[in-house]
Design a protein around this motif. Structure first.
Motif, PDB file in Angstrom:
ATOM      1  N   ILE A  69       0.831  -1.203   0.000  1.00  0.00           N
ATOM      2  CA  ILE A  69       0.000   0.000   0.000  1.00  0.00           C
ATOM      3  C   ILE A  69       0.866   1.253   0.000  1.00  0.00           C
ATOM      4  CG2 ILE A  69      -1.631   1.364   1.378  1.00  0.00           C
ATOM      5  CD1 ILE A  69      -2.924  -1.281   2.237  1.00  0.00           C
ATOM      6  N   ARG A  70       1.932   1.225   0.761  1.00  0.00           N
ATOM      7  CA  ARG A  70       2.822   2.388   0.800  1.00  0.00           C
ATOM      8  C   ARG A  70       3.468   2.644  -0.560  1.00  0.00           C
ATOM      9  NH1 ARG A  70       5.568   0.984   6.682  1.00  0.00           N
ATOM     10  NH2 ARG A  70       4.194   2.322   7.935  1.00  0.00           N
ATOM     11  N   ARG A  71       3.761   1.583  -1.281  1.00  0.00           N
ATOM     12  CA  ARG A  71       4.416   1.738  -2.582  1.00  0.00           C
ATOM     13  C   ARG A  71       3.413   2.118  -3.667  1.00  0.00           C
ATOM     14  NH1 ARG A  71       6.053  -2.966  -2.935  1.00  0.00           N
ATOM     15  NH2 ARG A  71       4.398  -3.702  -4.301  1.00  0.00           N
ATOM     16  N   GLU A  72       2.283   1.430  -3.732  1.00  0.00           N
ATOM     17  CA  GLU A  72       1.328   1.602  -4.824  1.00  0.00           C
ATOM     18  C   GLU A  72       0.258   2.661  -4.535  1.00  0.00           C
ATOM     19  OE1 GLU A  72       1.832   0.093  -7.638  1.00  0.00           O
ATOM     20  OE2 GLU A  72       3.500  -1.130  -6.879  1.00  0.00           O
ATOM     21  N   LYS A  73       0.065   2.996  -3.246  1.00  0.00           N
ATOM     22  CA  LYS A  73      -0.920   4.017  -2.856  1.00  0.00           C
ATOM     23  C   LYS A  73      -2.358   3.601  -3.184  1.00  0.00           C
ATOM     24  CE  LYS A  73       2.638   6.610  -1.881  1.00  0.00           C
ATOM     25  NZ  LYS A  73       3.147   6.654  -0.480  1.00  0.00           N
ATOM     26  N   GLU A  74      -2.631   2.302  -3.157  1.00  0.00           N
ATOM     27  CA  GLU A  74      -3.977   1.817  -3.452  1.00  0.00           C
ATOM     28  C   GLU A  74      -4.166   0.415  -2.902  1.00  0.00           C
ATOM     29  OE1 GLU A  74      -3.854   1.988  -7.786  1.00  0.00           O
ATOM     30  OE2 GLU A  74      -3.594  -0.190  -7.846  1.00  0.00           O
ATOM     31  N   PHE A  75      -5.437  -0.001  -2.800  1.00  0.00           N
ATOM     32  CA  PHE A  75      -5.784  -1.359  -2.360  1.00  0.00           C
ATOM     33  C   PHE A  75      -7.257  -1.588  -2.645  1.00  0.00           C
ATOM     34  CE2 PHE A  75      -6.410   1.476   1.230  1.00  0.00           C
ATOM     35  CZ  PHE A  75      -7.619   1.082   1.774  1.00  0.00           C
ATOM     36  N   VAL A  76      -7.665  -2.856  -2.576  1.00  0.00           N
ATOM     37  CA  VAL A  76      -9.080  -3.202  -2.697  1.00  0.00           C
ATOM     38  C   VAL A  76      -9.510  -3.900  -1.415  1.00  0.00           C
ATOM     39  CG1 VAL A  76     -10.861  -4.420  -4.007  1.00  0.00           C
ATOM     40  CG2 VAL A  76      -8.878  -3.459  -5.201  1.00  0.00           C
ATOM     41  N   LEU A  77     -10.601  -3.426  -0.825  1.00  0.00           N
ATOM     42  CA  LEU A  77     -11.192  -4.030   0.363  1.00  0.00           C
ATOM     43  C   LEU A  77     -12.317  -4.937  -0.115  1.00  0.00           C
ATOM     44  CD1 LEU A  77     -11.090  -3.848   3.541  1.00  0.00           C
ATOM     45  CD2 LEU A  77     -12.979  -2.238   3.336  1.00  0.00           C
ATOM     46  N   ASN A  78     -12.125  -6.244   0.020  1.00  0.00           N
ATOM     47  CA  ASN A  78     -13.065  -7.248  -0.491  1.00  0.00           C
ATOM     48  C   ASN A  78     -13.875  -7.846   0.656  1.00  0.00           C
ATOM     49  OD1 ASN A  78     -11.946  -7.630  -3.463  1.00  0.00           O
ATOM     50  ND2 ASN A  78     -10.175  -7.602  -2.096  1.00  0.00           N
ATOM     51  N   ILE A  79     -15.208  -7.844   0.503  1.00  0.00           N
ATOM     52  CA  ILE A  79     -16.112  -8.303   1.559  1.00  0.00           C
ATOM     53  C   ILE A  79     -16.570  -9.732   1.245  1.00  0.00           C
ATOM     54  CG2 ILE A  79     -18.129  -7.746   2.934  1.00  0.00           C
ATOM     55  CD1 ILE A  79     -15.991  -5.532   2.817  1.00  0.00           C
ATOM     56  N   PRO A  80     -16.148 -10.723   2.039  1.00  0.00           N
ATOM     57  CA  PRO A  80     -16.466 -12.117   1.723  1.00  0.00           C
ATOM     58  C   PRO A  80     -17.794 -12.579   2.315  1.00  0.00           C
ATOM     59  CG  PRO A  80     -15.013 -12.047   3.601  1.00  0.00           C
ATOM     60  CD  PRO A  80     -15.252 -10.607   3.198  1.00  0.00           C
ATOM     61  N   THR A  81     -18.220 -13.746   1.895  1.00  0.00           N
ATOM     62  CA  THR A  81     -19.301 -14.474   2.548  1.00  0.00           C
ATOM     63  C   THR A  81     -18.719 -15.794   3.032  1.00  0.00           C
ATOM     64  OG1 THR A  81     -19.999 -15.543   0.487  1.00  0.00           O
ATOM     65  CG2 THR A  81     -21.077 -13.471   1.053  1.00  0.00           C
ATOM     66  N   MET A  82     -19.517 -16.563   3.777  1.00  0.00           N
ATOM     67  CA  MET A  82     -19.017 -17.811   4.348  1.00  0.00           C
ATOM     68  C   MET A  82     -18.634 -18.834   3.280  1.00  0.00           C
ATOM     69  SD  MET A  82     -18.458 -17.960   7.541  1.00  0.00           S
ATOM     70  CE  MET A  82     -18.354 -19.733   7.714  1.00  0.00           C
ATOM     71  N   GLN A  83     -19.099 -18.646   2.051  1.00  0.00           N
ATOM     72  CA  GLN A  83     -18.730 -19.570   0.984  1.00  0.00           C
ATOM     73  C   GLN A  83     -17.223 -19.592   0.733  1.00  0.00           C
ATOM     74  OE1 GLN A  83     -21.388 -17.724   1.050  1.00  0.00           O
ATOM     75  NE2 GLN A  83     -23.141 -18.749   0.101  1.00  0.00           N
ATOM     76  N   VAL A  84     -16.520 -18.532   1.105  1.00  0.00           N
ATOM     77  CA  VAL A  84     -15.069 -18.487   0.890  1.00  0.00           C
ATOM     78  C   VAL A  84     -14.319 -18.362   2.212  1.00  0.00           C
ATOM     79  CG1 VAL A  84     -15.221 -17.581  -1.461  1.00  0.00           C
ATOM     80  CG2 VAL A  84     -15.133 -15.984   0.481  1.00  0.00           C
ATOM     81  N   ALA A  85     -14.954 -18.740   3.328  1.00  0.00           N
ATOM     82  CA  ALA A  85     -14.317 -18.605   4.641  1.00  0.00           C
ATOM     83  C   ALA A  85     -13.048 -19.438   4.749  1.00  0.00           C
ATOM     84  CB  ALA A  85     -15.299 -18.988   5.750  1.00  0.00           C
ATOM     85  N   ASP A  86     -13.035 -20.614   4.128  1.00  0.00           N
ATOM     86  CA  ASP A  86     -11.831 -21.450   4.193  1.00  0.00           C
ATOM     87  C   ASP A  86     -10.673 -20.775   3.450  1.00  0.00           C
ATOM     88  OD1 ASP A  86     -13.177 -21.803   1.770  1.00  0.00           O
ATOM     89  OD2 ASP A  86     -12.486 -23.863   1.524  1.00  0.00           O
ATOM     90  N   LYS A  87     -10.979 -20.131   2.331  1.00  0.00           N
ATOM     91  CA  LYS A  87      -9.936 -19.418   1.589  1.00  0.00           C
ATOM     92  C   LYS A  87      -9.473 -18.173   2.351  1.00  0.00           C
ATOM     93  CE  LYS A  87     -11.143 -20.997  -3.058  1.00  0.00           C
ATOM     94  NZ  LYS A  87     -11.466 -20.581  -4.445  1.00  0.00           N
ATOM     95  N   LEU A  88     -10.393 -17.542   3.074  1.00  0.00           N
ATOM     96  CA  LEU A  88     -10.020 -16.400   3.895  1.00  0.00           C
ATOM     97  C   LEU A  88      -8.985 -16.813   4.935  1.00  0.00           C
ATOM     98  CD1 LEU A  88     -12.317 -13.696   5.382  1.00  0.00           C
ATOM     99  CD2 LEU A  88     -10.891 -15.021   6.931  1.00  0.00           C
ATOM    100  N   VAL A  89      -9.200 -17.964   5.567  1.00  0.00           N
ATOM    101  CA  VAL A  89      -8.240 -18.460   6.556  1.00  0.00           C
ATOM    102  C   VAL A  89      -6.908 -18.793   5.889  1.00  0.00           C
ATOM    103  CG1 VAL A  89      -7.728 -20.311   8.186  1.00  0.00           C
ATOM    104  CG2 VAL A  89     -10.025 -19.319   8.115  1.00  0.00           C
ATOM    105  N   GLN A  90      -6.957 -19.435   4.731  1.00  0.00           N
ATOM    106  CA  GLN A  90      -5.716 -19.746   4.012  1.00  0.00           C
ATOM    107  C   GLN A  90      -4.932 -18.473   3.690  1.00  0.00           C
ATOM    108  OE1 GLN A  90      -6.502 -22.189   0.552  1.00  0.00           O
ATOM    109  NE2 GLN A  90      -7.928 -23.465   1.698  1.00  0.00           N
ATOM    110  N   ALA A  91      -5.652 -17.392   3.419  1.00  0.00           N
ATOM    111  CA  ALA A  91      -4.989 -16.136   3.072  1.00  0.00           C
ATOM    112  C   ALA A  91      -4.254 -15.522   4.260  1.00  0.00           C
ATOM    113  CB  ALA A  91      -6.007 -15.142   2.515  1.00  0.00           C
ATOM    114  N   SER A  92      -4.543 -15.987   5.469  1.00  0.00           N
ATOM    115  CA  SER A  92      -3.851 -15.479   6.660  1.00  0.00           C
ATOM    116  C   SER A  92      -2.526 -16.185   6.892  1.00  0.00           C
ATOM    117  CB  SER A  92      -4.733 -15.647   7.900  1.00  0.00           C
ATOM    118  OG  SER A  92      -4.853 -17.017   8.268  1.00  0.00           O
ATOM    119  N   TYR A  93      -2.272 -17.303   6.209  1.00  0.00           N
ATOM    120  CA  TYR A  93      -1.046 -18.064   6.405  1.00  0.00           C
ATOM    121  C   TYR A  93       0.129 -17.395   5.702  1.00  0.00           C
ATOM    122  CZ  TYR A  93      -4.050 -21.928   8.001  1.00  0.00           C
ATOM    123  OH  TYR A  93      -4.948 -22.707   8.677  1.00  0.00           O
ATOM    124  N   GLN A  94       1.326 -17.636   6.227  1.00  0.00           N
ATOM    125  CA  GLN A  94       2.545 -17.102   5.631  1.00  0.00           C
ATOM    126  C   GLN A  94       2.927 -17.904   4.380  1.00  0.00           C
ATOM    127  OE1 GLN A  94       4.281 -14.364   6.584  1.00  0.00           O
ATOM    128  NE2 GLN A  94       2.715 -13.964   8.134  1.00  0.00           N
TER     129      GLN A  94
END
Length: 203
Positions: A69-94
């Motif tokens: 964000i500091r480099r590009e000065k932009e981002f997208v805030l994406n609002i999920p539903t429970m259909q992708v909750a497992d992918k949301l958790v995967q996205a928290s992993y290193q």
């Protein structure tokens, strides 16, 4: 009955009393042009006019989302539903620095209208944001973003933009713990609406 006072040793866990959270997934562009994705629970609207949102990003260890964000000065805030909750958790992993989590997890790109960073097609809504300001607030940096474009799944919302929870189960995150081979995350299950009528005071 007197309430228990949180000890000074635990005061940094105050945020537990603000749970559950409504995590969103931020997409940002890596330096090589690939897409990074990560979930963040500390996010909220801060202004309607101009439209503006805030997200608190941890300072340490080094945060790829914050760097992008500091480099590009932009981002997208994406609002999920429970259909992708497992992918949301995967996205928290290193992941290794040369790996695009977005591609590994298998998200589909949602091309943005006014910024370069794509959103997530599987999310019910995506807010294209340009960086307005960052504020060092302690162990987190508060990112304030100007909302430029909002795209959403029309069938998931009423005409007044209220979420239809019977078909778009919102992600409400309560807790998590580690287990051999992975993590267990607790999400609050919505069971319909409970409407309360409150009359006006006499004037």
């Amino acid at each position: 009955m007197a309430k228990v006072i949180l000890s000074e040793e635990q005061i940094d866990e105050y945020w537990s009393f603000l749970q559950p959270s409504r995590p969103a997934m931020l997409t940002t562009l890596n330096k090589d042009g690939t897409i990074n994705v990560a979930p963040f629970g500390w996010n909220m609207p801060v202004s309607a006019n101009p439209p503006r949102v805030s997200v608190a990003l941890v300072n340490s260890p080094p945060n790829r989302t914050l760097t992008n964000i500091r480099r590009e000065k932009e981002f997208v805030l994406n609002i999920p539903t429970m259909q992708v909750a497992d992918k949301l958790v995967q996205a928290s992993y290193q992941h290794p620095s040369d790996v695009s989590k977005f591609s590994v997890i298998g998200f589909q790109r949602l091309e943005s209208r006014v910024i370069q960073t794509p959103g997530i097609a599987e999310c019910r809504a995506s807010l294209e944001c340009r960086l307005f300001k960052e504020v060092d607030v302690g162990d987190h940096t508060l990112i304030l973003g100007d909302v430029k474009v909002v795209s959403f799944e029309e069938e998931d919302y009423t005409k007044d933009l209220t979420l239809k929870i019977d078909q778009a189960w919102p992600v409400i995150h309560l807790d998590q713990y580690r287990k051999n081979g992975g993590q267990v995350h607790s999400f609050v299950k919505t069971a319909g609406l409970h409407n309360i009528f409150v009359p006006y005071n006499d004037r």
